[in-house]
Design a protein around this motif. Structure first.
Motif, short mmCIF file in Angstrom:
data_model
loop_
_atom_site.label_atom_id
_atom_site.label_comp_id
_atom_site.label_asym_id
_atom_site.label_seq_id
_atom_site.Cartn_x
_atom_site.Cartn_y
_atom_site.Cartn_z
N THR A 1 0.95 -1.27 -0.15
CA THR A 1 -0.02 0.02 -0.10
C THR A 1 1.01 1.40 0.14
O THR A 1 1.65 1.35 0.87
CB THR A 1 -0.95 -0.04 1.19
OG1 THR A 1 -1.92 -1.11 1.09
CG2 THR A 1 -1.72 1.29 1.20
N THR B 1 0.84 5.28 0.16
CA THR B 1 0.11 6.41 0.30
C THR B 1 1.11 7.75 0.16
O THR B 1 2.14 7.86 0.92
CB THR B 1 -0.48 6.36 2.01
OG1 THR B 1 -1.22 5.21 1.90
CG2 THR B 1 -1.25 7.47 2.04
N LYS C 1 -3.69 10.18 -1.34
CA LYS C 1 -3.93 9.42 -2.56
C LYS C 1 -3.16 8.17 -2.21
O LYS C 1 -2.13 8.27 -1.69
CB LYS C 1 -3.50 9.89 -3.85
CG LYS C 1 -3.92 9.28 -5.01
CD LYS C 1 -3.84 10.11 -6.25
CE LYS C 1 -4.28 9.10 -7.44
NZ LYS C 1 -4.06 9.92 -9.07
N THR C 2 -3.91 7.03 -2.50
CA THR C 2 -3.51 5.74 -2.03
C THR C 2 -3.32 4.66 -3.25
O THR C 2 -4.44 4.56 -4.04
CB THR C 2 -4.36 4.95 -1.01
OG1 THR C 2 -4.01 5.90 0.32
CG2 THR C 2 -3.89 3.66 -0.53
N ASN D 1 -2.66 0.36 -4.13
CA ASN D 1 -2.69 -1.00 -3.36
C ASN D 1 -2.44 -1.95 -4.60
O ASN D 1 -3.02 -1.73 -5.74
CB ASN D 1 -3.79 -1.19 -2.70
CG ASN D 1 -4.18 -0.33 -1.42
OD1 ASN D 1 -3.49 -0.65 -0.52
ND2 ASN D 1 -5.19 0.46 -1.77
N LYS E 1 4.80 6.75 1.89
CA LYS E 1 4.70 5.95 2.64
C LYS E 1 4.34 4.73 2.29
O LYS E 1 3.34 4.63 1.35
CB LYS E 1 3.75 6.36 3.81
CG LYS E 1 3.68 5.21 5.12
CD LYS E 1 2.42 6.04 6.22
CE LYS E 1 2.03 4.84 7.26
NZ LYS E 1 0.95 5.17 8.13
#
Length: 286
Positions: free
Chosen positions: A212, A214, A219-220, A222, A253
């Protein structure tokens, strides 16, 4: 790289206890003379190390170097085959290997390792043995490694090892002892991704590493991890779209999800007895 090193720092040898039988071997301390590459002198005479030294050296190399160069030093995800490397072939008891290990090679992504003289000597012994074995591969054979106690292995499986929380002798491990030989079986629970580290893109299609990502704006992304290093991370999302992002420190992150993480968490905790007992138990699952 740093994460891999931390996780595998105290990993035990994958095939600890697998004795190598050699024709005409001489224990360390009474070695035949060395000269030239890899300890090969006239007539291809190689230094031969005693089994205690080789076991200790194997464990050290697997823990400190195996995550990049593979458990057998034949190359891994990001590290080259050391058995063909000129510094290894020309080395004499760590005189060339030592400076590389202690200073690292930043331009090639290799970190520094804080090892003492004896540890450097052991790593050199492991690599020299690999060179010798490759050159004389028809002169040795792997002996029986099923030396543990099956009952103790079953107790470890169901108890402190917590293997039973994910695996079942009547389910996914049914007949596993018939499916794999003992050497392969032991390797599969010690190094479930072939010794290449927990963050290698999944070699097992049923257990992919996912990530994941981030960004500061929230905004993410996966998906299945495709590549990761100190500068980039790449993934394939559920739609099959490929995404690659540059990394600057902790931005963006990242959170990695590895279904095999429990195996890597156990590596620093195994004793020799645990490994051999667990192998002895799994062999009985036929």
């Amino acid at each position: 790289m740093r994460a891999r090193k931390l996780i595998l720092k105290t990993a035990m040898a994958v095939l600890l206890g697998a004795a190598i039988q050699l024709a005409g071997q001489t224990p360390r301390g009474g070695q035949p003379p060395r000269g030239g590459r890899g300890g090969a002198g006239a007539g291809n005479v190689y230094t031969v190390y005693d089994e205690v030294t080789l076991q200790r050296a194997k464990a050290l190399f697997t823990a400190q170097c195996g995550f990049c160069h593979g458990a057998n030093a034949k190359g891994g995800e990001s590290g080259p085959d050391l058995l063909r490397a000129v510094p290894v072939l020309d080395d004499e008891d760590g005189n060339l290997i030592g400076p590389i290990v202690l200073n690292g090679r930043a331009d090639r992504g290799m970190p520094k390792f804080n090892l003492n003289k004896e540890q450097i000597s052991d790593i050199a012994a492991f690599l020299h043995e690999g060179v010798r074995a490759a050159a004389q591969r028809n002169t040795y054979q792997l002996q029986n490694i099923v030396t543990g106690n099956a009952a103790a292995g079953k107790a470890y499986f169901n108890g402190v090892g917590k293997c039973g929380t994910c695996h079942s002798p009547a389910g996914d491990l049914r007949r596993v002892g018939a499916k794999y030989d003992p050497v392969t079986l032991q390797g599969k629970f010690l190094m479930p991704r072939g010794g290449r580290g927990p963050y290698n893109p999944a070699e097992l299609p049923t257990s992919p590493v996912t990530v994941t990502v981030t960004f500061p704006d929230g905004k993410t992304f996966n998906g299945r991890l495709e590549r990761i290093d100190d500068f980039n991370v790449a993934l394939t999302d559920a739609k099959g779209d490929y995404h690659s992002f540059s990394r600057e420190g902790d931005i963006p992150k990242m959170v990695l999800h590895d279904p095999l993480q429990a195996h890597f968490d156990l590596l620093p905790k195994y004793t020799d007895a645990d490994m051999h007992n667990l192998t002895a138990y799994l062999v009985t699952l036929k």
